[in-house]
Structure formats: C-alpha cells, structure tokens
Write an enzyme that holds these catalytic residues in place. Structure first.
Site, PDB file in Angstrom:
ATOM      1  N   TYR A 127       1.774   0.533  14.884  1.00 13.01           N
ATOM      2  CA  TYR A 127       0.758   0.369  13.863  1.00 13.01           C
ATOM      3  C   TYR A 127       1.108   1.102  12.573  1.00 13.01           C
ATOM      4  O   TYR A 127       1.344   2.297  12.574  1.00 13.01           O
ATOM      5  CB  TYR A 127      -0.607   0.876  14.336  1.00 13.01           C
ATOM      6  CG  TYR A 127      -1.636   0.721  13.242  1.00 13.01           C
ATOM      7  CD1 TYR A 127      -2.071  -0.549  12.877  1.00 13.01           C
ATOM      8  CD2 TYR A 127      -2.121   1.813  12.541  1.00 13.01           C
ATOM      9  CE1 TYR A 127      -2.972  -0.720  11.853  1.00 13.01           C
ATOM     10  CE2 TYR A 127      -3.021   1.643  11.511  1.00 13.01           C
ATOM     11  CZ  TYR A 127      -3.444   0.367  11.180  1.00 13.01           C
ATOM     12  OH  TYR A 127      -4.335   0.208  10.158  1.00 13.01           O
ATOM     13  N   LYS A 156      -2.790  -2.634   8.128  1.00 12.09           N
ATOM     14  CA  LYS A 156      -2.960  -4.098   8.112  1.00 12.09           C
ATOM     15  C   LYS A 156      -2.092  -4.704   7.022  1.00 12.09           C
ATOM     16  O   LYS A 156      -1.618  -4.019   6.134  1.00 12.09           O
ATOM     17  CB  LYS A 156      -4.434  -4.425   7.871  1.00 12.09           C
ATOM     18  CG  LYS A 156      -5.201  -4.646   9.148  1.00 12.09           C
ATOM     19  CD  LYS A 156      -4.903  -6.009   9.754  1.00 12.09           C
ATOM     20  CE  LYS A 156      -5.349  -6.052  11.201  1.00 12.09           C
ATOM     21  NZ  LYS A 156      -4.498  -6.909  12.015  1.00 12.09           N
ATOM     22  N   ASP A 191       0.892  -1.167   0.000  1.00 11.90           N
ATOM     23  CA  ASP A 191       0.000   0.000   0.000  1.00 11.90           C
ATOM     24  C   ASP A 191       0.922   1.206   0.000  1.00 11.90           C
ATOM     25  O   ASP A 191       1.647   1.437   0.967  1.00 11.90           O
ATOM     26  CB  ASP A 191      -0.872  -0.057   1.265  1.00 11.90           C
ATOM     27  CG  ASP A 191      -1.706   1.207   1.470  1.00 11.90           C
ATOM     28  OD1 ASP A 191      -1.524   2.198   0.728  1.00 11.90           O
ATOM     29  OD2 ASP A 191      -2.539   1.190   2.399  1.00 11.90           O
TER      30      ASP A 191
END
Ligand code: 13P
Ligand code: 13P
Ligand code: MG
Ligand code: MG
Length: 365
Positions: free
Chosen positions: A228, A231, A11
């Site tokens: 984080y 995902k 991504d």
C-alpha cells in the site's frame, strides 16, 4: 501540426494530512515548468491540484511517452518533494517510488494520461482530476458520455458521432487490452467495465476515423509498489464538441455521484462528489472522493483557460446528494459495502488478527 496534451500527476506530500497541497510546493514545482516553457520544451502548461494530488497539464509537440517530457515531470515532482520534506508534509514523495528515473514515469508512481491530435478549428478539452479514488472511477462516466443516448443526445442526433465509439479496456491483473465497438457490443462491454476495479477504460476513439476522444491514467499504485502506497487518484482527458460529446454532455454524468473505491485509507466505497477547485479539499473522513474539472480551449500554441467546470450551481444537487450518500455510508462503519471487500482493501490487519486467533478456530459441527 499535431500537438500533445500530457497530464502527469502525483501526490508528493499532503497539507494537512491527505487533504490538499501546500502553496510552497506548488511554487517550486511550477518554477520547473516555467523554465521548460522558457526553454521551448513546453508550448504551455497549467498546474492544478485536487486534494493532495498535483496535476501537471502540459502542451507540447513531442508526442506521447516522450522521455524529455517525462523527465521534466519527474524533475518537477522531485524538486517539489524536496520542499515537501523540508516542510515535513504528510507522505512527502509518496508517489515517487523509485530513486532513479529511466526515461518514462509509467511504473514509477505518477499517473499519466496523454493524447496526440491534430487540433480542430476549435478544440474544447476537459481534464478531470480526482482524489481519494482509483482509475476505475472513470468507467461509469465514460460509458455515459460515449455510449448512453440518455446522457449524450448527440449519439442520436449528431450525424458526426452517430456511428459510435471504440472503447479500449485494460485488464489490470493480466495487463492486456481489448477493444469494444459501441453501440453494437455494449452488452459484452458492460460485463467487463461494470467490474471497475478489474477492467478499466483506457481510451476511447471515434469509430469513423479513430480520432482520439478520451484517455485515462490506468496506473494502479498498489500493484506497482507491491504494497500500500496510497490510492491512484486518477486523471482523465476528454475532447468535446464537433463530432465528440458537447461540453455539457461530457459533464452530465457527474450529476449522479456514483459509488467509487477509495476514501479513508483507500479502503472504503463512497460517492464521487463533483467540486470546484476551491472545494477540492477532501477532509470529511478524508473524503468523500472528489472530482474537479478544468476546461481549456486548446490551440497549437496555448491552453486557453482553465475554466473551473464544476463551479456551477447546476452541480449543487449532485453535491447535496453526495453528502447524503456519504452520511448513509458512514453509518455502516466497518461493515461492507462501506468498507471494501477484503481483497481490495489497501490497509488490513487481517493477517495479524488471524495469526493471533489461529489456535481458537475449531471445525464447525
Ligand atoms: P451552440 O449552438 O451554442 O454552438 O451549441 C451547440 C451545442 O453543442 C450545445 O450543446
Ligand atoms: P491519498 O491516496 O490521497 O494520499 O489518500 C490516502 C489515505 O489514506 C486517505 O485516507
Ligand atoms: Mg496522500
Ligand atoms: Mg490523493
């Protein structure tokens, strides 16, 4: 001659938010791949997207973990990131965790699934691409494809696969792998692979000759980065027919939208919805999690395809079921089992809230 199919994905910026990729970024990334085709490094390639994740599907003869191929993917993503930054796309360069490339993209953010094999007379291969979920999402469908005779009739009636398959399972906390032989050891194996955020099926081989049948990307971005960063949005490559499950047996597990971790802020459980590439745009609460499937006939020289495998009314019911399950889960709001358990959430305010309230906790009588 052995060929290698490498799928490297990342991504590098969402359009709009985390819902899809921008065509200008695809064009820039695609140009790098086209140059590699013209220089002869690649035999063929395909560039696909699922949500905000871009998947480079590359056919070559360099073997797995090859530094030239990994460099190419890194360059393609880096060029795309420049464009994504220019357009101020969301999370531009999100999955490129390092500034310096060191020969292999593993551990640097992108997800990788690669297999080297001697192509058969005809070699149908399906590449599954997901968004808003984690690599554990492949455990259930892989078990169904390669170990469940109620899914795969060939396990019972095809002499070339009746002996079963070897599953390689990765413990992502310990970074150790263990092999299980199916069907004899499925009860032992299920103890592990049912815990799909901890034990992930990494590859599957046919027992009689150890020919490669399936590989997954097992990178957990949150472990790589220590914080984080989105995902993992995994990829999986599965070979079909002639000693492997038929194409329809490979796709069949996705008629049941099983529950996976991911969705909004990488912190919620929800159903995995099988969709055509056109519909791989998770927008409802940034989901529900999606899987799209590109089918190819792979030759020594070319990827014939892709066919958009879930673009079939046969999956309409699964999509409808996924929407109903999504409605059900959404009504739970902040309550588990919609929200992930505390230890697995990618976002949490718990430390701050605990700190704020620390003086208000009293011994319970
Ligand atoms: P065909 O007889 O059409 O090749 O199909 C075989 C098969 O595997 C169908 O699942
Ligand atoms: P991605 O991992 O697909 O970037 O999604 C992140 C997110 O927070 C979605 O709500
Ligand atoms: Mg994103
Ligand atoms: Mg994504």
């Amino acid at each position: 001659m052995a060929i290698t199919l490498s799928v490297i994905k990342a991504d590098i910026g969402g359009f709009v938010g985390h819902t899809s990729c921008h065509p200008d970024v695809l064009e820039v990334t695609g140009r790098v791949l086209k140059d590699a085709l013209e220089s002869g490094l690649l035999k063929d390639y395909d560039l696909r997207t699922c949500g905000d994740d871009m998947y480079l599907v590359m056919l070559h003869t360099k073997g797995t973990d090859n530094s030239e191929i990994h460099q190419l993917a890194w360059d393609a993503f880096s060029r795309g990131t420049e464009k994504a930054k220019e357009l101020k796309l969301y999370g531009a360069g999100q999955d490129l965790l390092s500034d310096a490339f060191s020969g292999n993209v593993k551990g640097m953010g992108p997800g990788v699934a690669e297999m080297e094999f001697e192509p058969r007379k005809s070699d149908p291969v399906i590449v599954f691409m997901a968004d808003k979920t984690s690599p554990g999402a492949w455990n259930y469908p892989l078990y169904k494809m390669f170990a469940d005779p109620f899914n795969t009739a060939g396990l019972v009636i095809d002499p070339s696969m009746h002996e079963g398959f070897i599953f390689e399972v990765l413990d992502i906390y310990e970074n150790k792998t263990v092999e299980f032989s199916a069907p004899e050891e499925i009860y032992d194996m299920l103890v592990f692979i049912g815990a799909m955020e901890h034990y992930i099926i990494k590859s599957i081989r046919r027992k009689k000759d150890r020919d490669i049948a399936a590989v997954t990307s097992t990178q957990k971005l949150n472990f790589i980065a220590g914080k984080y960063v989105g995902k993992d949005d995994p990829v999986m490559i599965v070979r079909a027919q002639s000693g492997f499950p038929a194409v329809g047996e490979v796709l069949e597990p996705f008629t049941f939208p099983h529950i996976v971790a991911g969705w909004m802020r990488g912190s919620h459980y929800g159903p995995l919805m099988p969709v055509s590439f056109k519909d791989a745009t998770p927008s409802r609460f940034d989901g529900p999690p999606r899987v799209a499937a590109a089918g190819y006939q792979v030759t020594e020289e070319k990827l014939i395809g892709p066919r958009d495998m879930f673009d079939d009314p046969g999956f309409d019911h699964a999509r409808q079921m996924a929407n109903e399950i999504a409605d059900y889960f959404r009504r739970l709001g902040s309550f588990e089992p919609h929200r992930l358990p505390l230890g697995e959430m990618e976002y949490t305010t718990m430390p701050q809230v605990l700190k704020k309230l620390e003086n208000r906790f009293r011994e319970s009588s």
